[in-house]
Design a protein around this motif. Structure first.
Motif, PDB file in Angstrom:
ATOM      1  N   TRP A  47       0.835  -1.207   0.000  1.00 59.28           N
ATOM      2  CA  TRP A  47       0.000   0.000   0.000  1.00 59.28           C
ATOM      3  C   TRP A  47       0.867   1.255   0.000  1.00 59.28           C
ATOM      4  CZ3 TRP A  47      -4.963   1.279  -0.692  1.00 59.28           C
ATOM      5  CH2 TRP A  47      -5.336   2.566  -0.333  1.00 59.28           C
ATOM      6  N   ALA A  52       0.029   4.849  -1.701  1.00 58.12           N
ATOM      7  CA  ALA A  52       0.293   6.125  -1.026  1.00 58.12           C
ATOM      8  C   ALA A  52       1.411   6.906  -1.711  1.00 58.12           C
ATOM      9  CB  ALA A  52       0.628   5.888   0.446  1.00 58.12           C
ATOM     10  N   ILE A  57      -1.723  10.155  -6.270  1.00 62.29           N
ATOM     11  CA  ILE A  57      -2.101  10.331  -4.865  1.00 62.29           C
ATOM     12  C   ILE A  57      -1.313  11.493  -4.272  1.00 62.29           C
ATOM     13  CG2 ILE A  57      -2.131   9.251  -2.573  1.00 62.29           C
ATOM     14  CD1 ILE A  57      -4.182   8.009  -4.499  1.00 62.29           C
ATOM     15  N   ASP A  60      -2.659  14.933  -4.963  1.00 64.98           N
ATOM     16  CA  ASP A  60      -3.959  15.276  -4.371  1.00 64.98           C
ATOM     17  C   ASP A  60      -3.835  15.247  -2.848  1.00 64.98           C
ATOM     18  OD1 ASP A  60      -6.554  15.110  -3.236  1.00 64.98           O
ATOM     19  OD2 ASP A  60      -7.342  14.140  -5.037  1.00 64.98           O
ATOM     20  N   GLU A  62      -5.823  15.697  -0.337  1.00 63.77           N
ATOM     21  CA  GLU A  62      -6.858  14.949   0.393  1.00 63.77           C
ATOM     22  C   GLU A  62      -6.668  13.438   0.216  1.00 63.77           C
ATOM     23  OE1 GLU A  62     -11.707  14.490   0.720  1.00 63.77           O
ATOM     24  OE2 GLU A  62     -10.871  16.159  -0.447  1.00 63.77           O
ATOM     25  N   ALA A  63      -6.395  13.025  -1.003  1.00 61.78           N
ATOM     26  CA  ALA A  63      -6.171  11.598  -1.261  1.00 61.78           C
ATOM     27  C   ALA A  63      -4.931  11.119  -0.506  1.00 61.78           C
ATOM     28  CB  ALA A  63      -6.009  11.339  -2.759  1.00 61.78           C
ATOM     29  N   TYR A  64      -3.886  11.934  -0.506  1.00 62.21           N
ATOM     30  CA  TYR A  64      -2.664  11.557   0.209  1.00 62.21           C
ATOM     31  C   TYR A  64      -2.932  11.398   1.703  1.00 62.21           C
ATOM     32  CZ  TYR A  64       2.036  11.625   2.100  1.00 62.21           C
ATOM     33  OH  TYR A  64       3.182  11.297   2.797  1.00 62.21           O
ATOM     34  N   GLN A  65      -3.683  12.317   2.288  1.00 60.80           N
ATOM     35  CA  GLN A  65      -4.002  12.238   3.711  1.00 60.80           C
ATOM     36  C   GLN A  65      -4.779  10.959   4.015  1.00 60.80           C
ATOM     37  OE1 GLN A  65      -2.817  14.088   6.160  1.00 60.80           O
ATOM     38  NE2 GLN A  65      -3.846  12.707   7.560  1.00 60.80           N
ATOM     39  N   LYS A  66      -5.736  10.609   3.172  1.00 63.20           N
ATOM     40  CA  LYS A  66      -6.509   9.375   3.367  1.00 63.20           C
ATOM     41  C   LYS A  66      -5.599   8.147   3.236  1.00 63.20           C
ATOM     42  CE  LYS A  66     -10.901  11.272   1.754  1.00 63.20           C
ATOM     43  NZ  LYS A  66     -11.638  11.221   2.991  1.00 63.20           N
ATOM     44  N   ALA A  67      -4.701   8.168   2.261  1.00 67.21           N
ATOM     45  CA  ALA A  67      -3.777   7.048   2.067  1.00 67.21           C
ATOM     46  C   ALA A  67      -2.869   6.870   3.279  1.00 67.21           C
ATOM     47  CB  ALA A  67      -2.951   7.258   0.794  1.00 67.21           C
ATOM     48  N   GLN A  69      -3.606   7.806   6.369  1.00 65.91           N
ATOM     49  CA  GLN A  69      -4.448   7.287   7.457  1.00 65.91           C
ATOM     50  C   GLN A  69      -4.600   5.772   7.356  1.00 65.91           C
ATOM     51  OE1 GLN A  69      -7.966   9.679   6.907  1.00 65.91           O
ATOM     52  NE2 GLN A  69      -7.352  11.148   8.480  1.00 65.91           N
ATOM     53  N   ILE A  70      -4.789   5.280   6.143  1.00 65.60           N
ATOM     54  CA  ILE A  70      -4.907   3.837   5.937  1.00 65.60           C
ATOM     55  C   ILE A  70      -3.604   3.149   6.329  1.00 65.60           C
ATOM     56  CG2 ILE A  70      -5.140   2.047   4.156  1.00 65.60           C
ATOM     57  CD1 ILE A  70      -7.177   4.027   2.799  1.00 65.60           C
TER      58      ILE A  70
END
Length: 85
Positions: A47, A52, A57, A60, A62-67, A69-70
């Motif tokens: 991942w 990430a 990713i 972006d 927002e996408a990076y922050q979500k990645a 977090q995962i």
């Protein structure tokens, strides 16, 4: 019966196993638990490197922050399951 209970019941049925069988095979200090720790590690590494760290990713926020977090949740899960090994 919640989703977790339904999944456990399905595994028991598919494998002609009891909950005690699952506990023996996959519970703390079992080979099955060690296997899950390894799978979590591989998934988190994959991942982080391939999702990430992907340019789309990274571009972006927002996408990076979500990645991230995962990735952090996977690391927490790894730590939790490793404590049972």
């Amino acid at each position: 019966m919640d989703e977790r209970d339904e999944l456990l019941a399905a595994i028991c049925e598919e494998n002609s196993a009891t909950m005690e069988d699952l506990q023996d095979q996959y519970g703390p200090e079992s080979y099955g638990n060690h296997e899950s720790v390894d799978r979590i590690y591989l998934s988190e590494a994959t991942w982080s490197e391939h999702v990430a760290g992907h340019p789309s990713i990274l571009l972006d926020p927002e996408a990076y922050q979500k990645a991230i977090q995962i990735s952090e949740l996977m690391a927490e899960l790894h730590e939790h399951m490793s404590a049972k090994d």
